[in-house]
Design a protein around this motif. Structure first.
Motif, PDB file in Angstrom:
ATOM      1  N   TYR A  53      36.021  52.212  36.936  1.00  0.00           N
ATOM      2  CA  TYR A  53      37.266  52.789  37.443  1.00  0.00           C
ATOM      3  C   TYR A  53      37.864  51.861  38.503  1.00  0.00           C
ATOM      4  O   TYR A  53      37.130  51.168  39.224  1.00  0.00           O
ATOM      5  CB  TYR A  53      37.009  54.141  38.121  1.00  0.00           C
ATOM      6  CG  TYR A  53      36.669  55.281  37.194  1.00  0.00           C
ATOM      7  CD1 TYR A  53      37.561  55.720  36.224  1.00  0.00           C
ATOM      8  CD2 TYR A  53      35.448  55.958  37.330  1.00  0.00           C
ATOM      9  CE1 TYR A  53      37.238  56.789  35.392  1.00  0.00           C
ATOM     10  CE2 TYR A  53      35.126  57.031  36.516  1.00  0.00           C
ATOM     11  CZ  TYR A  53      36.027  57.440  35.545  1.00  0.00           C
ATOM     12  OH  TYR A  53      35.703  58.509  34.732  1.00  0.00           O
ATOM     13  N   CYS A  61      40.045  52.462  41.867  1.00  0.00           N
ATOM     14  CA  CYS A  61      40.526  53.488  42.805  1.00  0.00           C
ATOM     15  C   CYS A  61      41.644  52.896  43.653  1.00  0.00           C
ATOM     16  O   CYS A  61      41.494  51.806  44.208  1.00  0.00           O
ATOM     17  CB  CYS A  61      39.404  53.967  43.717  1.00  0.00           C
ATOM     18  SG  CYS A  61      38.066  54.806  42.870  1.00  0.00           S
ATOM     19  N   VAL A  75      33.616  56.873  43.083  1.00  0.00           N
ATOM     20  CA  VAL A  75      34.995  57.377  43.194  1.00  0.00           C
ATOM     21  C   VAL A  75      35.083  58.406  44.315  1.00  0.00           C
ATOM     22  O   VAL A  75      35.975  58.354  45.171  1.00  0.00           O
ATOM     23  CB  VAL A  75      35.467  58.008  41.861  1.00  0.00           C
ATOM     24  CG1 VAL A  75      36.764  58.805  42.061  1.00  0.00           C
ATOM     25  CG2 VAL A  75      35.653  56.942  40.794  1.00  0.00           C
ATOM     26  N   VAL A 121      37.232  58.674  47.773  1.00  0.00           N
ATOM     27  CA  VAL A 121      38.071  59.835  48.093  1.00  0.00           C
ATOM     28  C   VAL A 121      37.753  60.361  49.485  1.00  0.00           C
ATOM     29  O   VAL A 121      38.648  60.628  50.298  1.00  0.00           O
ATOM     30  CB  VAL A 121      37.872  60.947  47.034  1.00  0.00           C
ATOM     31  CG1 VAL A 121      38.478  62.269  47.509  1.00  0.00           C
ATOM     32  CG2 VAL A 121      38.488  60.536  45.704  1.00  0.00           C
ATOM     33  N   ILE A 127      44.511  59.988  46.067  1.00  0.00           N
ATOM     34  CA  ILE A 127      43.885  58.817  45.456  1.00  0.00           C
ATOM     35  C   ILE A 127      44.190  58.830  43.957  1.00  0.00           C
ATOM     36  O   ILE A 127      44.183  59.891  43.331  1.00  0.00           O
ATOM     37  CB  ILE A 127      42.352  58.832  45.661  1.00  0.00           C
ATOM     38  CG1 ILE A 127      42.006  58.853  47.151  1.00  0.00           C
ATOM     39  CG2 ILE A 127      41.687  57.647  44.963  1.00  0.00           C
ATOM     40  CD1 ILE A 127      42.452  57.637  47.924  1.00  0.00           C
ATOM     41  N   ILE A 159      42.912  57.374  40.266  1.00  0.00           N
ATOM     42  CA  ILE A 159      41.739  56.810  39.593  1.00  0.00           C
ATOM     43  C   ILE A 159      42.144  56.405  38.183  1.00  0.00           C
ATOM     44  O   ILE A 159      42.691  57.218  37.424  1.00  0.00           O
ATOM     45  CB  ILE A 159      40.580  57.841  39.530  1.00  0.00           C
ATOM     46  CG1 ILE A 159      40.194  58.299  40.942  1.00  0.00           C
ATOM     47  CG2 ILE A 159      39.380  57.256  38.814  1.00  0.00           C
ATOM     48  CD1 ILE A 159      40.731  59.643  41.327  1.00  0.00           C
TER      49      ILE A 159
END
Length: 671
Positions: free
Chosen positions: A110, A112, A264, A268, A285, A287
């Motif tokens: 991912y 972010c 993740v 956050v 945020i 993602i």
């Protein structure tokens, strides 16, 4: 001087001016005066004109704006601007991660990113050159705001680097830094205008302004975060972010590449705490699955991509007790109600006061004494009372009624039809108005008087040394009183007196702005000075005569007429004039070459191939012609270049005024 030395000189100026822009717009802590900045900008512009091949395409000289946009063209997005699915719940993020895993397996990453609270924008580039900037609109089509976006200092006009596609789109967010937002809102309040609620609204309103020169003065910034091309050179979103950063785009340095949902959530949680330390607002945020191939495999729903989601932070909101409502009187007499609260921790700071804006807001809230109120500081920079908890209201609580008289001088307040704000009309005897007007007059954008600050003015007022702006110019007669002020030594006094003396050289437009006439801001003062030339003409002008001046509306005109109807204002101007201040435009000396254009009037608008506007103006005046400030029935010719404002063009056609090119003007001059 060699080209290498000239290039080094130009690059140094660009670097220095960009730093000053950053200090002014982002930090709201300027380290240089306007005059000195303008001189350096002028020096750079002259070098760029003489050596165009050495010019930086993203030079500060390219960000001044000037074009007028009456109607924004609607443009269809080549790639739809879809909205993201969003959640306030961490379990929803885990559920999203589970759906992704079921679709593409466990081998993925991912990216972010911070979710900026701004205005979405799509930029199109062709052959490295900015072609178009379009707002989100309805996601399918948006408004073409290219002229305005070109004024934003972080948006490159040209890009170059490895793997730059011949054509591409890049998406991003236009926003405003907190410090700059606070400063501009204070200026709006000083002019008696309703402040913007938050930086996002300010940024959005600015991007849709019709005058790009005004947009250029607003401190907008822009982060770019997604690249679109027909055939991508990159396999992942992360790689593309690194590339566009190298191409010169402003990419957020806080982006992070992570391997799983736990990382993740760490991201956050980190920014939920640290977001208040940023210079700009974020509300969550974003993602995204990193691999483009995996993004394509996951696909889209009708409204949003299945490979991305946003986690939104809940707006910071607390309950506390309203202790009392107090009222602040500003420089223009605007009276603002403020909720004084039982101290409460909100968004990392202790809040004791919150804005109530105006009488309408007090009525909307149905506010009573000692109510328990909800205070929010989400997208709002200034804490705001958003609602009341009626269940906790005391049975005998009295309804709060907006006051009828000025809390400072007792004068009966006035409220003009169609306005939300109440005003104290006693501008010559109401203490905060007097102090505020003098503080405004000495300010950097007005008279820029060195050696004087807001606290000093307050001290002088308390001691009876100043009661009017004109009293500043008699301070040299009060040396004994000045020397008795604590921490105000001989050197400080001499610096101040020197600054006051230097201010007599400031041009008419600065003096006019410094007078503090309601609704006459910096730009309006400049337009007025160009239109009337001197204070006597302005003081005698009627509302219709003022409206005929370019960009002066009814509200401004009525305020000016009202200002000059007061004898005390006329007396003050006479005293300032006697002190040596400039109350007329300093006309340039024109060497008359011929009478070919005698009796003819001209307006110049747009961008020209062979001359700049100042050169054309000089030629017209040197041959007997006269320049006008705006389109009217008195105009003989409109000299039109490229990209001229459509409103001027439309008005000229309506009045059947001849529209000529620079070539036709040269023909008239026999050149």
């Amino acid at each position: 001087m060699s080209n290498i030395a000239i290039k080094e000189q130009m690059d140094a100026l660009v670097k220095e001016l960009n730093q000053h822009n950053y200090n002014y717009y982002v930090l709201a802590m300027p380290t240089i005066g306007d005059y000195e900045f303008d001189k350096k900008l002028e020096e750079l512009a002259l070098l760029e004109k003489e050596y165009p091949a050495l010019a930086d395409p993203n030079s500060p000289t390219q960000r001044v704006g000037g074009d007028i946009t009456k109607n924004f063209e609607t443009v269809k997005h080549r790639y739809p601007m879809l909205s993201l699915g969003n959640t306030y719940n961490e379990q929803d993020l885990r559920d999203f991660d589970e759906r992704v895993r079921k679709a593409i397996g466990s081998d993925f990453q991912y990216v972010c990113e911070l979710k900026f609270d701004g205005l979405s924008i799509s930029l199109t580039y062709e052959n490295g050159r900015l072609l178009r900037a379009v707002t989100r609109g309805d996601g399918t089509q948006g408004d073409d705001v290219t002229t305005n976006v070109k004024t934003i200092r972080r948006v490159p006009h040209h890009v170059k680097g490895d793997k730059v596609p011949a054509q591409f789109e890049i998406r991003g967010e236009i926003f405003m830094h907190r410090a700059a937002f606070d400063r501009l809102n204070r200026e709006r309040e000083e002019l008696g205008e309703v402040p913007y609620a938050n930086p996002r609204n300010f940024a959005s309103g600015t991007v849709k302004m019709q005058d790009s020169a005004e947009v250029a003065k607003r401190p907008l910034d822009c982060f770019l975060y997604f690249l679109y091309t027909d055939k991508s050179e990159f396999k992942t979103h992360w790689d593309s972010l690194q590339a566009v950063d190298n191409w010169g785009f402003h990419v957020c340095e806080h982006n992070r590449l992570v391997s799983n949902i736990d990382e993740v959530l760490d991201f956050v949680h980190k920014w939920e705490k640290e977001r208040h330390n940023l210079s700009y607002e974020i509300d969550g945020i974003v993602i995204k699955v990193n691999s483009y191939a995996q993004q394509q495999e996951l696909g889209f729903t009708a409204k949003s991509p299945r490979w991305a989601i946003s986690y939104k932070y809940k707006a910071d909101e607390v309950q506390t007790e309203l202790l009392q409502v107090s009222y602040q009187v500003g420089r223009t007499g605007a009276v603002t109600p403020v909720a004084n609260l039982k101290p409460v921790l909100l968004a990392g700071t202790t809040v004791k006061r919150a804005s109530l804006h105006n009488a309408n807001e007090i009525e909307r809230l149905d506010l009573h004494e000692h109510d328990t109120v909800f205070v929010e500081k989400g997208g709002e920079i200034i804490p705001k009372v958003i609602k009341v908890n009626p269940e906790k209201r005391r049975p005998d609580a009295k309804k709060i009624v907006y006051l009828h008289n000025c809390p400072e001088c007792g004068s009966e307040l006035v409220r003009k039809e169609g306005e939300a704000v109440h005003y104290c009309p006693n501008d010559e005897a109401c203490p905060p108005q007097i102090v505020g007007k003098i503080q405004h007059f000495i300010g950097r954008k007005a008279m820029n008087i060195d050696g004087l600050g807001d606290e000093t003015i307050e001290t002088f007022y308390r001691r009876g040394l100043v009661r009017h702006i004109s009293d500043l110019y008699t301070l040299h007669e009060k040396a004994t009183e000045l020397s008795q002020i604590e921490r105000f030594g001989e050197k400080s006094i001499q610096n101040m007196l020197k600054g006051i003396e230097e201010s007599k050289k400031m041009p008419f437009e600065k003096v006019l702005f410094g007078l503090g006439i309601r609704y006459v801001g910096e730009t309006v003062a400049r337009k007025l000075a160009a239109g009337v030339k001197n204070i006597e003409t302005l003081a005698a002008a009627t509302v219709p005569e003022l409206i005929a001046i370019d960009e002066i509306g009814t509200r401004i005109a009525e305020s000016i007429v009202e200002y000059f109807s007061k004898p005390e204002h006329i007396r003050q101007i006479a005293l300032l004039k006697a002190a040596g201040l400039q109350f007329e435009v300093e006309e340039r000396t024109i060497v008359l070459q011929s009478e070919q254009l005698s009796g003819k009037t001209f307006v110049i608008s747009g961008v020209f191939e062979n001359f700049d506007r100042e050169e054309l103006k000089t030629m017209i005046e040197a041959n007997g012609g006269k320049m006008l400030s705006g389109i009217s029935g008195k105009l003989d010719y409109l000299v039109a270049g490229d990209n001229m404002g459509p409103s001027k063009l439309e008005k000229a056609k309506k009045l059947k005024i001849p529209i000529i090119s620079e070539t036709e003007l040269m023909d008239m001059l026999g050149k």
